[in-house]
Enzyme design. Structure first.
Site, mmCIF file in Angstrom:
data_model
loop_
_atom_site.group_PDB
_atom_site.id
_atom_site.type_symbol
_atom_site.label_atom_id
_atom_site.label_comp_id
_atom_site.label_asym_id
_atom_site.label_seq_id
_atom_site.Cartn_x
_atom_site.Cartn_y
_atom_site.Cartn_z
ATOM 1 C CE LYS A 155 -1.986 1.533 4.307
ATOM 2 N NZ LYS A 155 -1.327 2.630 4.349
ATOM 3 C CG ASN A 156 2.075 2.514 3.635
ATOM 4 O OD1 ASN A 156 1.150 3.053 3.008
ATOM 5 N ND2 ASN A 156 2.877 2.707 4.592
ATOM 6 C CB CYS A 182 -5.771 10.594 11.175
ATOM 7 S SG CYS A 182 -3.882 9.383 11.843
ATOM 8 N NE ARG A 194 0.012 9.951 10.317
ATOM 9 C CZ ARG A 194 0.007 8.782 9.489
ATOM 10 N NH1 ARG A 194 -1.474 8.518 9.571
ATOM 11 N NH2 ARG A 194 0.146 9.143 8.581
ATOM 12 C CG ASP A 242 3.055 0.977 9.780
ATOM 13 O OD1 ASP A 242 3.231 1.631 8.330
ATOM 14 O OD2 ASP A 242 2.736 2.702 10.340
ATOM 15 N NE ARG A 267 -7.267 4.701 5.171
ATOM 16 C CZ ARG A 267 -6.966 5.115 5.882
ATOM 17 N NH1 ARG A 267 -7.274 6.005 6.558
ATOM 18 N NH2 ARG A 267 -6.010 6.578 5.270
HETATM 19 C C1 EPZ Z 1 4.034 6.916 6.965
HETATM 20 O O1 EPZ Z 1 3.647 8.316 7.482
HETATM 21 C C2 EPZ Z 1 3.079 5.701 6.396
HETATM 22 N N1 EPZ Z 1 2.252 6.308 5.527
HETATM 23 C C3 EPZ Z 1 2.543 4.962 7.954
HETATM 24 O O2 EPZ Z 1 2.034 4.278 7.491
HETATM 25 C C4 EPZ Z 1 3.332 5.140 8.496
HETATM 26 O O3 EPZ Z 1 3.061 4.670 9.988
HETATM 27 C C5 EPZ Z 1 4.874 6.717 9.122
HETATM 28 O O4 EPZ Z 1 5.368 6.967 7.253
HETATM 29 C C6 EPZ Z 1 6.289 5.817 9.098
HETATM 30 O O5 EPZ Z 1 6.714 4.997 9.500
HETATM 31 C C7 EPZ Z 1 1.770 6.550 3.903
HETATM 32 O O6 EPZ Z 1 3.571 6.051 3.549
HETATM 33 C C8 EPZ Z 1 1.534 6.366 3.511
HETATM 34 P P1 EPZ Z 1 5.672 10.070 8.456
HETATM 35 P P2 EPZ Z 1 3.864 10.054 7.442
HETATM 36 O O7 EPZ Z 1 5.991 11.788 7.964
HETATM 37 O O8 EPZ Z 1 4.611 10.074 5.600
HETATM 38 C C9 EPZ Z 1 6.555 13.430 12.084
HETATM 39 C C10 EPZ Z 1 -0.312 2.640 7.733
HETATM 40 O O9 EPZ Z 1 -0.577 1.894 8.492
HETATM 41 N N2 EPZ Z 1 6.039 14.894 10.941
HETATM 42 O O10 EPZ Z 1 7.011 9.342 8.266
HETATM 43 O O11 EPZ Z 1 2.462 10.251 7.434
HETATM 44 C C11 EPZ Z 1 4.519 13.214 12.402
HETATM 45 O O12 EPZ Z 1 4.111 13.527 12.945
HETATM 46 C C12 EPZ Z 1 1.173 4.706 7.982
HETATM 47 O O13 EPZ Z 1 -0.026 2.344 6.775
HETATM 48 C C13 EPZ Z 1 6.140 16.157 11.177
HETATM 49 O O14 EPZ Z 1 6.122 16.446 11.856
HETATM 50 O O15 EPZ Z 1 4.926 9.960 8.954
HETATM 51 C C14 EPZ Z 1 5.040 11.910 12.827
HETATM 52 O O16 EPZ Z 1 5.131 12.067 14.056
HETATM 53 C C15 EPZ Z 1 0.630 5.178 8.897
HETATM 54 N N3 EPZ Z 1 6.327 17.256 10.521
HETATM 55 C C16 EPZ Z 1 6.436 11.598 12.297
HETATM 56 O O17 EPZ Z 1 7.076 12.686 11.874
HETATM 57 C C17 EPZ Z 1 6.156 16.805 8.955
HETATM 58 O O18 EPZ Z 1 5.669 17.090 7.629
HETATM 59 C C18 EPZ Z 1 7.242 10.406 10.979
HETATM 60 O O19 EPZ Z 1 5.624 10.953 10.355
HETATM 61 C C19 EPZ Z 1 6.142 14.735 8.408
HETATM 62 C C20 EPZ Z 1 6.259 14.624 9.421
#
Ligand code: EPZ
Length: 417
Positions: free
Chosen positions: A22-23, A117, A122, A305, A397
């Site tokens: 998916k990702n 969410c 996020r 995850d 999802r």
């Molecule tokens: C990706 O989400 C995945 N989704 C998530 O999978 C996964 O849990 C996550 O990476 C961490 O591995 C997809 O790839 C579609 P991040 P993402 O940006 O990119 C903070 C699932 O279950 N952050 O790596 O949204 C954020 O709040 C989903 O399949 C900021 O503060 O996660 C988090 O605490 C859930 N500002 C941390 O960084 C930003 O601009 C990591 O988030 C971006 C992120």
């Protein structure tokens, strides 16, 4: 709303194929926005999030042709509406991944801010900061990101934290920018590498994907390509955990152990015998698992995850273990539902202390997010009696044909409409 009814106690035995990731599929679908030729994809999983992303790019003017068994052709030759509306974005945060490609291709984009969410706020500040460094004028108004950039310019970007979709958005923006872009502190997840491989097939010039420093030489234009999406490492880990918890004996095909070393290492620590083959993984579970602590962190460390699924297996393991969540601020919502099944879990901020109990007992529980729902399925498979899981749209999802795959492995599970 659909529910899942599970009669626990059956060990998972047999062979099942893992679906496409998916990702990886979600950012790769967005890559089709970068050029007017056709992008031919295979191994696309049939998931609600993928359907949402296809609806999102479809209303922008992309021609979407779904073939059989995971084939997908995307043609953005007639892309004429660089807008991602709130109605669609609010159902899937990954919609933010259209921002970089739209700016690179169209020079403008109007993308709804993804709401928070269940698992955390996020924010997308790193996406915005990086695009501004590349010369985009961006303002946030009325819940939308309004961005303009006649031509993005290469820049050196250091993200404040490791962000998966942030790295993906910036990489896609950079492939058509003028000059070189370097992303420092880049995410190293395999899905980043898969996206980079697809972009390279389309004519992009990328080096370092999979490391924490990615450099991209901008090119004038990209062209169509064929790409097979990588296997889903989180689906793989989820089924391995389900087999481990149910004294199972399974073979997962069309996947690779190299994608989830940290998870396999922890399952071995818990007492599972795991054999890694070129494109499959075999797991034989012990009579009773040993408790194993985990600390989530960016790849290649233990993935956030997989945290909920590992909490579930620790509920019935021998001993006690600490689960530490370092990525998201509210990713323990499955704990209270597991406690309804008889689990012994104590939460203290970002730590969960899980003490194994001899058995869980079925009950009605509620899914709260995608991976939380997977942990409830694992718990239901091992609990005595019936477990009814509500709100399983969360599950749909990210897990393709989950009840069929579980039934194929001998689970007593059915969907109630
Ligand atoms: C990706 O989400 C995945 N989704 C998530 O999978 C996964 O849990 C996550 O990476 C961490 O591995 C997809 O790839 C579609 P991040 P993402 O940006 O990119 C903070 C699932 O279950 N952050 O790596 O949204 C954020 O709040 C989903 O399949 C900021 O503060 O996660 C988090 O605490 C859930 N500002 C941390 O960084 C930003 O601009 C990591 O988030 C971006 C992120």
């Amino acid at each position: 709303m659909d529910k899942l009814l599970i009669e626990g106690g059956a060990p998972l035995v047999g062979e099942v194929a893992v679906s496409g990731a998916k990702n990886a599929a979600l950012p790769i679908i967005c890559a089709s926005l970068l050029c007017g030729d056709t992008l031919n994809l295979t191994n696309i999983p049939q998931l609600n999030d993928v359907a949402t992303m296809l609806r999102l790019i479809g209303q922008m003017g992309v021609a979407v042709t779904m073939g059989d068994n995971g084939m997908l052709a995307l043609d953005s030759g007639k892309l004429d509406n660089p807008v991602a509306p709130y109605e669609l974005v609010k159902t899937m945060r990954a919609s933010i991944l259209v921002l970089g490609p739209l700016l690179a291709r169209c020079g403008e984009a109007k993308v709804s801010l993804p709401g928070g969410c269940a698992i955390g706020a996020r924010p997308v500040d790193q996406h915005i900061k990086g695009l501004q460094a590349m010369g985009a004028e961006i303002r946030v108004e009325g819940g939308y990101v309004l961005a303009r950039a006649p031509r993005l310019k290469g820049a050196r970007i250091v993200t404040d934290m490791v962000t998966v979709t942030g790295t993906e958005n910036l990489m896609m923006a950079a492939v058509l920018a003028e000059g070189e872009t370097v992303i420092e502190n880049a995410a190293r997840e395999p899905e980043i590498v898969d996206l980079a491989n697809c972009l390279t097939a389309m004519g992009a010039r990328i080096a370092g994907a999979g490391s924490d420093r990615i450099s991209i030489q901008g090119v004038e234009r990209l062209h169509g390509a064929d790409h097979a999406v990588m296997p889903d490492r989180i689906e793989t880990g989820t089924y391995l955990c389900a087999a481990a918890a149910t004294r199972g004996d399974v073979v997962l095909t069309r996947t690779s152990a190299a994608l989830l070393d940290a998870v396999i290492g922890k399952l071995r620590e818990a007492g599972c015998a795991i054999e890694c083959r070129p494109d499959s993984i075999a797991l034989k579970a012990p009579r009773r698992l040993k408790s194993v602590g985990v600390r989530t962190a960016p790849y290649p460390a233990f993935p956030t995850d997989m945290q909920a699924q590992f909490m579930a297996i620790n509920c019935v393991a021998e001993g006690a273990a600490v689960i530490r969540e370092t990525i998201f601020e509210n990713r323990f919502m499955h704990a209270v539902e597991l406690i309804r099944l008889g689990a012994d879990i104590r939460i203290d901020a970002s730590n969960a202390v899980v003490t194994g109990v001899p058995a869980l007992d079925g009950a009605t529980v509620m899914a709260t997010d995608l991976r939380a729902s997977a942990s409830l399925v694992i718990a239901g498979l091992v609990a005595r009696g019936e477990t009814l899981i509500e709100r399983i749209y969360h599950l749909d999802r990210g897990y393709e044909h989950i009840e069929e795959k579980l039934r194929r492995l001998g689970a007593n599970v059915r969907r109630l409409r």
